[in-house]
Motif scaffolding. Structure first.
Motif, PDB file in Angstrom:
ATOM      1  N   VAL A 137      56.650 -36.155  28.083  1.00 52.69           N
ATOM      2  CA  VAL A 137      56.995 -37.207  29.032  1.00 52.69           C
ATOM      3  C   VAL A 137      55.735 -38.017  29.291  1.00 52.69           C
ATOM      4  O   VAL A 137      54.801 -37.541  29.939  1.00 52.69           O
ATOM      5  N   THR A 138      55.688 -39.223  28.744  1.00 55.36           N
ATOM      6  CA  THR A 138      54.486 -40.048  28.870  1.00 55.36           C
ATOM      7  C   THR A 138      54.431 -40.798  30.193  1.00 55.36           C
ATOM      8  O   THR A 138      53.356 -41.040  30.732  1.00 55.36           O
ATOM      9  N   ASP A 139      55.592 -41.211  30.700  1.00 56.12           N
ATOM     10  CA  ASP A 139      55.641 -41.893  31.997  1.00 56.12           C
ATOM     11  C   ASP A 139      56.855 -41.349  32.753  1.00 56.12           C
ATOM     12  O   ASP A 139      56.750 -40.389  33.500  1.00 56.12           O
ATOM     13  N   SER A 140      58.009 -41.965  32.566  1.00 57.72           N
ATOM     14  CA  SER A 140      59.235 -41.476  33.189  1.00 57.72           C
ATOM     15  C   SER A 140      60.232 -41.081  32.105  1.00 57.72           C
ATOM     16  O   SER A 140      60.045 -41.403  30.927  1.00 57.72           O
ATOM     17  N   PHE A 141      61.298 -40.393  32.512  1.00 59.14           N
ATOM     18  CA  PHE A 141      62.286 -39.939  31.541  1.00 59.14           C
ATOM     19  C   PHE A 141      63.670 -40.034  32.165  1.00 59.14           C
ATOM     20  O   PHE A 141      63.825 -40.305  33.364  1.00 59.14           O
ATOM     21  N   ALA A 142      64.685 -39.823  31.343  1.00 61.75           N
ATOM     22  CA  ALA A 142      66.059 -39.925  31.820  1.00 61.75           C
ATOM     23  C   ALA A 142      66.944 -38.973  31.047  1.00 61.75           C
ATOM     24  O   ALA A 142      66.707 -38.674  29.868  1.00 61.75           O
ATOM     25  N   LEU A 143      67.980 -38.498  31.729  1.00 58.97           N
ATOM     26  CA  LEU A 143      69.064 -37.739  31.100  1.00 58.97           C
ATOM     27  C   LEU A 143      70.245 -38.689  30.983  1.00 58.97           C
ATOM     28  O   LEU A 143      70.808 -39.120  31.985  1.00 58.97           O
TER      29      LEU A 143
END
Length: 923
Positions: free
Chosen positions: A549-555
């Motif tokens: 995860v470099t910044d933000s992530f999402a499912l």
């Protein structure tokens, strides 16, 4: 002509108020009896001001999530070297992030092991709170503090309070171009930037304003051209300097930091020393002048300063700073001056820093730190389309307790042809002795991902040749590599170095290998480095491995659809698993990320309310993004009215069904038939966003039950009910609804609903399906095809000019791409012409038929034809056509092809929706 106020006397004639033109001060008038025209001339102060805001508009459908999430990044790095690849080092790193609404906890550690030493170190630990409304950030824990050009950048453990405009990257904090003018007649106003027209607007007479025009690139010539209705032209040239280094008037930017200074970062986990303070505060006094204060204190030191930034008209940006310090018995001063100017062709910059021997900051309290004396940065550059880009840069640094260094660099770059670029550099370095370096590099790009380059360099008495080939690693899953060969010749000896790197972005991790082989006349070296990096995330009901995860992530959740492609800003990111979910590890925080899905991967019996969403997540956060799939359902039936004269179809009636999602409006056809499906109900997408909605499956758009139904036809209105039976198939026949009317007024004394459920169209025999399809697809009276349903006539081309009177079979065919319900761009002008005709002729009504090619199943094509008809209906209504004038929507699917062949041209002609125009019969 609009007036701000009416400066005259009002009189009343036969109960109506009139304004006396003679009494209006500042207004002259002339009445032409021959042409029956009245001309008014008014002073400018009486006319209303027109303001056009050119500020870039934001998306209105952006999702701002605040979900709870956890991620754990990990990295394993192993290195070995020598003939037998002897172990040289192992590094284990991790980063833990916990997000709860607006709070973020971050901590990271590092473990390193080598043959000589092993060490475990905690790096940073912090708790961050961001307020997206006020653009403020509060940090408790470890952070870096910066106090300006004459200050220092130090690491603290404590509390930080800041105003950060990057929390909203779309907030424009720097000055924009404004213009005010006057139009005596209706006028066209055009805006040019460096000779290129960028905007054209029409203004009414009076004062007008163009506000907040944004451009890129330093000094630009803005030209405003005002052309009135008589053809008279006025040109106003207004040079303007665009820069993001200055605040707009009234804006603040600041950072206040207090805590313990941290020492030996990366070597010790918790080495803190004296209490310290660091801060800066800047304010936009005007759009051209900023003032600010800065300071830092701690460990017996006090350092204060003042700073300013001034936009000098259109000729650049000037910055001035001064500071003084006192530490024990030592005191000192420092100054900073910089000037920058650049435009489309030229760039220039000069920056000077000077420090006395007694000047101190928090960053150089250590006796071993170099104490700055003088820093000079200067550079100019020029770009020509023919010769390329030239640059000359000078960098000089002096210190009170160290060596001097001066670097002079001359550079040139140019595109030789479409995909080939060359750049050359010459550098002179003075440090104890004078050395020279020179090099030239040539790069050829095969495509967006592949390139090869060669370079020749001469530095410190050595000649170096380099050849390199590269494949870029994709943003999502995929493989990239780089192979680089280098030969160095020095005083008769030669050395060779071969380096190869390969990286594979897998679904759940990143694998990287780096191998180097060096060979000289006396020595051979081999180095191998292998690394594995990934993350474990928890978001909603999912715990899953993914890439780091470099910044933000999402499912991303897409019902239970497996194998659906998911894209981020147009780049492939992954495919859903068997649960219909995929983790996207590389979203940009606070920016608007466009997440889309491949609709061709969705089963045909499901509807997709949206295939594209815009999401703006907080810093280092996880978000749940749902693309809910709704089971497609359609209901057909007929509506009849029974009175003393018998029973007859209720043709072209407007029906309004009260559902849980609100009223749904649909229409009957010429035989009283109606068609109602899932696409006619507005889907509440926001209710299905967020992690709490992951298990929320959209139900049937019309669950079994009894629904109130309102029927309108002409001046008649009926109230009845519609019974929806329990159904599991896509199509259901509701049978006949009978409205019984016995009063002369036409109102319903009582209503009776007769529902006769039948097998769904999808499961009925072929002959029954044809009957059901034609029952809901009959055209309105006086609009049918003359050649019959099996041999449809080619629609006549509808011209831009309206034909009077309308023929009984005036038609316009709007074509669609394969498997899409959005018209092709080439037919939008035809659709606009039909709309203009409908708006100009209120006595004309329209019926819309949807058609498809033969590709796809029969049931799917029936739905697709209906979607195409609905698209045109929505367009007409949104452009001003009254819904009551759209008398029928129907779908013929694949059953009425214009061309029965299977060629691509025939299939293209069959993908259409037909607008049937006719005059309404007056009773």
């Amino acid at each position: 002509m609009d007036f701000t106020h009416l400066p005259g006397a009002q009189i009343e004639i036969e109960g109506s108020a009139y304004l006396s033109l003679k009494s209006m001060e500042g207004v002259a008038y002339h009445f032409d009896e021959n042409t029956l025209t009245l001309e008014l001339t008014a002073t400018p102060d009486l006319l209303a001001k027109t303001t056009l805001n050119l500020m870039p508009t934001r998306h209105t459908d952006v999702i701002y999530p605040r979900d709870r999430s956890i991620f754990l990044n990990y990295g394993i790095d192993y290195s070995a070297g020598g003939d037998d690849f002897v172990f040289e080092g192992l590094t284990l790193s991790n980063e833990l992030g916990v997000r709860y609404r607006d709070l973020l906890l971050l901590t990271d550690t590092l473990y390193s092991d080598s043959p000589d030493d092993a060490r475990f170190v905690r790096l940073n630990t912090s708790l961050t709170w961001d307020d997206r409304q006020t653009l403020r950030r509060v940090i408790g824990g470890d952070f870096f503090a910066l106090s300006g050009e004459l200050g220092s950048r130090v690491q603290m453990g404590g509390l930080s309070f800041s105003k950060l405009y990057r929390i909203d990257p779309y907030f424009i904090r720097y000055p924009l171009f404004d213009f005010s003018g006057m139009a005596s007649l209706p006028s066209d106003v055009e805006l040019y930037v460096d000779g290129v027209r960028v905007r054209s607007e029409r203004f009414a007479p009076g004062e007008f304003e163009l506000r907040n025009f944004q451009s890129i690139g330093g000094a630009q010539t803005i030209e405003v051209v005002v052309r009135d209705a008589l053809g008279r032209e006025q040109r106003i040239v207004s040079p303007f300097y665009f820069t993001d280094q200055i605040l707009r008037r009234g804006l603040h930017e600041y950072s206040y930091n207090m805590g313990l200074l941290r020492r030996d970062f990366g070597q010790e986990s918790s080495s803190y020393s004296d209490l310290a303070f660091s801060a800066f505060h800047r304010y936009g006094l005007t759009d051209s002048l900023n003032l600010g204060l800065r300071g830092e204190a701690g460990d017996g030191l006090t350092n204060l300063g003042i700073e300013s930034a001034m936009k000098t008209g259109s000729v650049g940006l000037l910055r001035l700073e001064g500071a003084g310090s006192r530490s024990g018995e030592d005191s000192g001063a420092a100054g900073f001056l910089s000037y920058e100017y650049y435009n489309r062709r030229f760039r220039g910059r000069l920056a000077l820093q000077g420090f006395s021997s007694g000047f101190r900051t928090l960053g150089d309290m250590d006796a071993t730190t170099l104490r700055r004396k003088l820093n000079i940065l200067a550079g100019i550059g020029y770009v020509t389309p023919q010769l390329g880009s030239f640059g000359l840069d000078l960098a000089r640094s002096e210190s009170h307790n160290g060596p001097e260094r001066e670097t002079l660099t001359l550079s040139w770059s140019r595109r030789l042809w479409k995909r080939t670029y060359v750049n050359a550099t010459f550098r002179q370095i003075r440090e104890n002795e004078t050395t020279h370096e020179a090099g030239v590099n040539l790069t050829w790009y095969f495509d967006r991902d592949h390139s090869v380059s060669g370079a020749l360099r001469r530095e410190r008495g050595a000649s170096i040749q380099v050849l390199e080939a590269r494949r870029n690693t994709p943003a999502g899953e995929g493989t990239g590599w780089n192979v680089r060969g280098e030969r160095t010749q020095r005083e008769g000896s030669q050395t060779y170095l071969l380096n190869s790197v390969a990286q594979h972005n897998a679904r759940h991790a990143i694998l990287r290998g780096d191998f180097s082989l060096g060979r000289s006349e006396t020595l051979t070296t081999e180095d191998l480095r292998l690394s594995l990096a990934g993350a474990l995330v928890q978001i909603g009901d999912t715990v899953a491995p993914t890439r780091p995860v470099t910044d933000s992530f999402a499912l991303v959740s897409i019902g239970d659809a497996e194998g659906v492609g998911v894209y981020v800003n147009g780049q492939t990111s992954g495919r859903t698993n068997r649960r219909g979910k995929v983790v996207i590890p590389d979203l940009s925080s606070y920016y608007e990320n466009q997440i889309s899905i491949e609709d061709k991967d969705i089963p045909l019996d499901f509807l997709m309310p949206r295939v594209r969403l815009n999401i703006s997540p907080p810093l280092r956060s996880g978000s749940c993004i749902n693309f809910p799939l709704q089971k497609y359902q359609a209901f057909t039936g007929t509506l009849n009215v029974e009175d003393t004269d018998g029973r007859a179809p209720l043709a072209y009636a407007e029906l309004s069904l009260e559902t849980q999602a609100g009223p749904v409006t649909f229409w009957t056809g010429s035989d009283g038939e109606f068609y109602l499906d899932s696409q006619q109900v507005e889907f509440d997408l926001e209710a299905h966003q967020g992690c709490e909605a992951l298990g929320k499956v959209p139900g049937a758009f019309l669950p079994a039950g009894v629904y109130p139904l309102t029927v309108k036809q002409g001046g008649r209105k009926f109230q009845t009910e519609m019974t929806i039976p329990p159904v599991s198939d896509q199509f259901a026949e509701l049978g006949e609804i009978v409205l019984q009317v016995f009063s002369a007024s036409g109102s319903a004394k009582r209503t009776v609903t007769i529902t006769t459920p039948s097998p769904s169209v999808a499961s009925a025999p072929a002959d029954q399906r044809d009957t059901a399809s034609s029952a809901r697809s009959q055209p309105p009276a006086k609009v049918g095809n003359a050649t019959g349903p099996d041999e449809p006539a080619e629609p006549k081309v509808y011209e831009d000019s309206v034909r009077e009177p309308f023929e009984e079979q005036s038609q316009a065919a709007i074509h669609f791409p394969f498997d899409r319900a959005t018209p092709v761009a080439a037919d939008m002008s035809l659709l606009a012409a039909v709309t203009d005709s409908l708006l100009a002729h209120p006595e004309v009504a329209v019926a819309i038929e949807g058609h498809t090619c033969r590709l796809g199943s029969e049931s799917y094509n029936n739905r697709l034809g209906q979607r195409r008809a609905e698209t045109l209906r929505k367009y007409l209504v949104e452009t001003g056509v009254a819904p009551r004038r759209i008398l029928q929507l129907s779908s013929h699917g694949e059953h009425r092809p214009l061309c029965p062949e299977t060629s691509e041209d025939c299939l293209r002609r069959n993908r259409r929706a037909v607008l049937l125009l006719f005059k309404v019969q007056e009773n």
